[in-house]
Design an enzyme around this catalytic site. Sequence first.
Site, PDB file in Angstrom:
ATOM      1  N   HIS A   5     -10.312  -6.039  -2.099  1.00  0.00           N
ATOM      2  CA  HIS A   5     -11.332  -5.756  -1.076  1.00  0.00           C
ATOM      3  C   HIS A   5     -12.416  -4.951  -1.787  1.00  0.00           C
ATOM      4  O   HIS A   5     -12.406  -3.722  -1.792  1.00  0.00           O
ATOM      5  CB  HIS A   5     -10.741  -4.932   0.073  1.00  0.00           C
ATOM      6  N   GLU A  15      -6.345 -10.667  -1.215  1.00  0.00           N
ATOM      7  CA  GLU A  15      -7.147 -10.443   0.006  1.00  0.00           C
ATOM      8  C   GLU A  15      -8.632 -10.347  -0.336  1.00  0.00           C
ATOM      9  O   GLU A  15      -9.352  -9.505   0.210  1.00  0.00           O
ATOM     10  CB  GLU A  15      -6.682  -9.154   0.721  1.00  0.00           C
ATOM     11  N   ASN A  72       2.088  -5.250  -3.160  1.00  0.00           N
ATOM     12  CA  ASN A  72       0.688  -5.560  -2.851  1.00  0.00           C
ATOM     13  C   ASN A  72      -0.089  -4.272  -2.563  1.00  0.00           C
ATOM     14  O   ASN A  72       0.394  -3.407  -1.822  1.00  0.00           O
ATOM     15  CB  ASN A  72       0.670  -6.470  -1.596  1.00  0.00           C
ATOM     16  N   ASP A 113     -12.424 -10.159  -0.687  1.00  0.00           N
ATOM     17  CA  ASP A 113     -13.701 -10.231   0.039  1.00  0.00           C
ATOM     18  C   ASP A 113     -14.672  -9.269  -0.641  1.00  0.00           C
ATOM     19  O   ASP A 113     -14.267  -8.252  -1.198  1.00  0.00           O
ATOM     20  CB  ASP A 113     -13.567  -9.973   1.545  1.00  0.00           C
ATOM     21  N   GLU A 158       0.804  -1.238   0.000  1.00  0.00           N
ATOM     22  CA  GLU A 158       0.000   0.000   0.000  1.00  0.00           C
ATOM     23  C   GLU A 158       0.830   1.279   0.000  1.00  0.00           C
ATOM     24  O   GLU A 158       0.573   2.195   0.788  1.00  0.00           O
ATOM     25  CB  GLU A 158      -0.982  -0.024   1.186  1.00  0.00           C
TER      26      GLU A 158
HETATM   27  O1  G3I Z   1      -4.133  -8.132  18.862  1.00  0.00           O
HETATM   28  C1  G3I Z   1      -4.919  -7.107  19.453  1.00  0.00           C
HETATM   29  C2  G3I Z   1      -5.576  -7.577  20.704  1.00  0.00           C
HETATM   30  O2  G3I Z   1      -4.581  -7.882  21.646  1.00  0.00           O
HETATM   31  C3  G3I Z   1      -6.517  -6.508  21.214  1.00  0.00           C
HETATM   32  O3  G3I Z   1      -7.222  -6.990  22.324  1.00  0.00           O
HETATM   33  C4  G3I Z   1      -7.512  -6.111  20.129  1.00  0.00           C
HETATM   34  C5  G3I Z   1      -8.432  -4.992  20.573  1.00  0.00           C
HETATM   35  O4  G3I Z   1      -8.824  -4.176  19.477  1.00  0.00           O
HETATM   36  O5  G3I Z   1      -6.791  -5.673  19.005  1.00  0.00           O
HETATM   37  C6  G3I Z   1      -5.977  -6.687  18.463  1.00  0.00           C
HETATM   38  O6  G3I Z   1      -5.304  -6.221  17.325  1.00  0.00           O
HETATM   39  C7  G3I Z   1      -6.123  -6.013  16.172  1.00  0.00           C
HETATM   40  C8  G3I Z   1      -5.721  -6.998  15.095  1.00  0.00           C
HETATM   41  O7  G3I Z   1      -6.439  -6.730  13.907  1.00  0.00           O
HETATM   42  C9  G3I Z   1      -6.021  -8.437  15.497  1.00  0.00           C
HETATM   43  O8  G3I Z   1      -7.376  -8.626  15.678  1.00  0.00           O
HETATM   44  C10 G3I Z   1      -5.907  -4.605  15.699  1.00  0.00           C
HETATM   45  O9  G3I Z   1      -6.424  -3.695  16.657  1.00  0.00           O
HETATM   46  C11 G3I Z   1      -6.581  -4.387  14.374  1.00  0.00           C
HETATM   47  O10 G3I Z   1      -6.208  -3.105  13.864  1.00  0.00           O
HETATM   48  C12 G3I Z   1      -6.133  -5.446  13.390  1.00  0.00           C
HETATM   49  O11 G3I Z   1      -6.849  -5.248  12.185  1.00  0.00           O
HETATM   50  C13 G3I Z   1      -6.247  -5.805  11.026  1.00  0.00           C
HETATM   51  C14 G3I Z   1      -5.957  -4.673  10.023  1.00  0.00           C
HETATM   52  O12 G3I Z   1      -5.451  -5.235   8.839  1.00  0.00           O
HETATM   53  C15 G3I Z   1      -4.911  -3.707  10.563  1.00  0.00           C
HETATM   54  O13 G3I Z   1      -3.696  -4.347  10.764  1.00  0.00           O
HETATM   55  C16 G3I Z   1      -7.217  -6.799  10.420  1.00  0.00           C
HETATM   56  O14 G3I Z   1      -7.362  -7.920  11.305  1.00  0.00           O
HETATM   57  C17 G3I Z   1      -6.681  -7.286   9.082  1.00  0.00           C
HETATM   58  O15 G3I Z   1      -7.677  -8.057   8.424  1.00  0.00           O
HETATM   59  C18 G3I Z   1      -6.378  -6.080   8.191  1.00  0.00           C
HETATM   60  O16 G3I Z   1      -5.833  -6.579   6.991  1.00  0.00           O
HETATM   61  C19 G3I Z   1      -5.425  -5.607   6.046  1.00  0.00           C
HETATM   62  C20 G3I Z   1      -4.184  -6.148   5.366  1.00  0.00           C
HETATM   63  O17 G3I Z   1      -3.196  -6.415   6.310  1.00  0.00           O
HETATM   64  C21 G3I Z   1      -3.680  -5.175   4.301  1.00  0.00           C
HETATM   65  N1  G3I Z   1      -4.717  -4.827   3.373  1.00  0.00           N
HETATM   66  C22 G3I Z   1      -5.953  -4.322   3.972  1.00  0.00           C
HETATM   67  C23 G3I Z   1      -6.495  -5.304   4.989  1.00  0.00           C
HETATM   68  C24 G3I Z   1      -7.807  -4.813   5.588  1.00  0.00           C
HETATM   69  O18 G3I Z   1      -7.627  -3.657   6.338  1.00  0.00           O
END
Ligand code: G3I
Length: 300
Positions: free
Chosen positions: A205, A233, A168, A235, A127
């Site tokens: 996405h 990715e 990516n 969806d 990105e």
């Molecule tokens: O691990 C912590 C946990 O300890 C805590 O209790 C919880 C409370 O909010 O947060 C947890 O971390 C979260 C993590 O997902 C695991 O669930 C983060 O806050 C959250 O920001 C994170 O979101 C991810 C997001 O990327 C940001 O990194 C999504 O799961 C993931 O699907 C999403 O994936 C991205 C790709 O990497 C790149 N392309 C876009 C895509 C969608 O945004």
Amino acid sequence: ADTLGSAAARTGRYFGTAIDASKLDDPVYTTIAGREFDMVTPENGMTIDATEPRQGQFVFTNADRIVDWAAQNGKRVRGHTLLWHSQQPQWLVNLSGGALRQAMLDHVDGVMTHYKGKIYAWDVVNEAFADGTGARRNSNFQRTGDDWIEAAFRAARAADPAAKLCYNDYNIEDWTSAKTQAVYAMVKDFTSRGVPIDCVGFQAHFGSGSPYPDLRTTLRNFAALGVDVQITELDIPSAPAATYAAVVGDCLAVPRCAGVTVWGVRDPDSWRSGDTPLLFDGDGGKKPAYTAVLDALNAA
Ligand code: G3I
């Protein structure tokens, strides 16, 4: 073939999913993931905050769980992601200039060296382009100089020559968009100058407006530069069966489209769970889009 992975394998492709380490204790989740998919992308376990929470101190707990699970279950792994403006630890946010550039290269080297020989393809840079224009995203990495992406890919090749190296991004599926054209120009420049790049990941996405008539054109045009293309990715809100089948069909139509990854297993596992965008429902049941995708793969 009666699973997504085996049906895709008939065509020389893979069919993958994002896996989150926190769900590997859920037997419904691991049963579906183990049965249906032959490629795995860590959804969160390999982001910079996870793998290098303090400078020079690497932590591979969650990432190793996923890579080990994949190996035990005969699946390949897409590494995601080495350099991204999001999910950065505070120490990295606090750096700039030459110190940041060096930390960036050290991160690429540290993570790739740990997984040397175990990763099918790495999302080296994720990105890096802005939405709506052909400009680079104004990130801390970008502020170290326009050549940061090139430097990252060169470091990545040196760290693990066997891994495919991908750029990516999202919103690069529409051929006519400025963002797509800018990424295309970068890949064309890299391939013409011998900067190592092997693949481009189209996150896909998608929104609910469908279909995506340009996707096949975009995949073909990038592939013509001499790189693999991958849907990384996928969806789609409400998971319309016909749209899912069309996206998979676009990959099947392009010889250098190596495979498709959906961004999660069941709807509640999705980062956009309210949109119910995936192939399995909350009970682990197959949705109509699942059948449409399987049929599309088997028809190829
Ligand atoms: O691990 C912590 C946990 O300890 C805590 O209790 C919880 C409370 O909010 O947060 C947890 O971390 C979260 C993590 O997902 C695991 O669930 C983060 O806050 C959250 O920001 C994170 O979101 C991810 C997001 O990327 C940001 O990194 C999504 O799961 C993931 O699907 C999403 O994936 C991205 C790709 O990497 C790149 N392309 C876009 C895509 C969608 O945004």
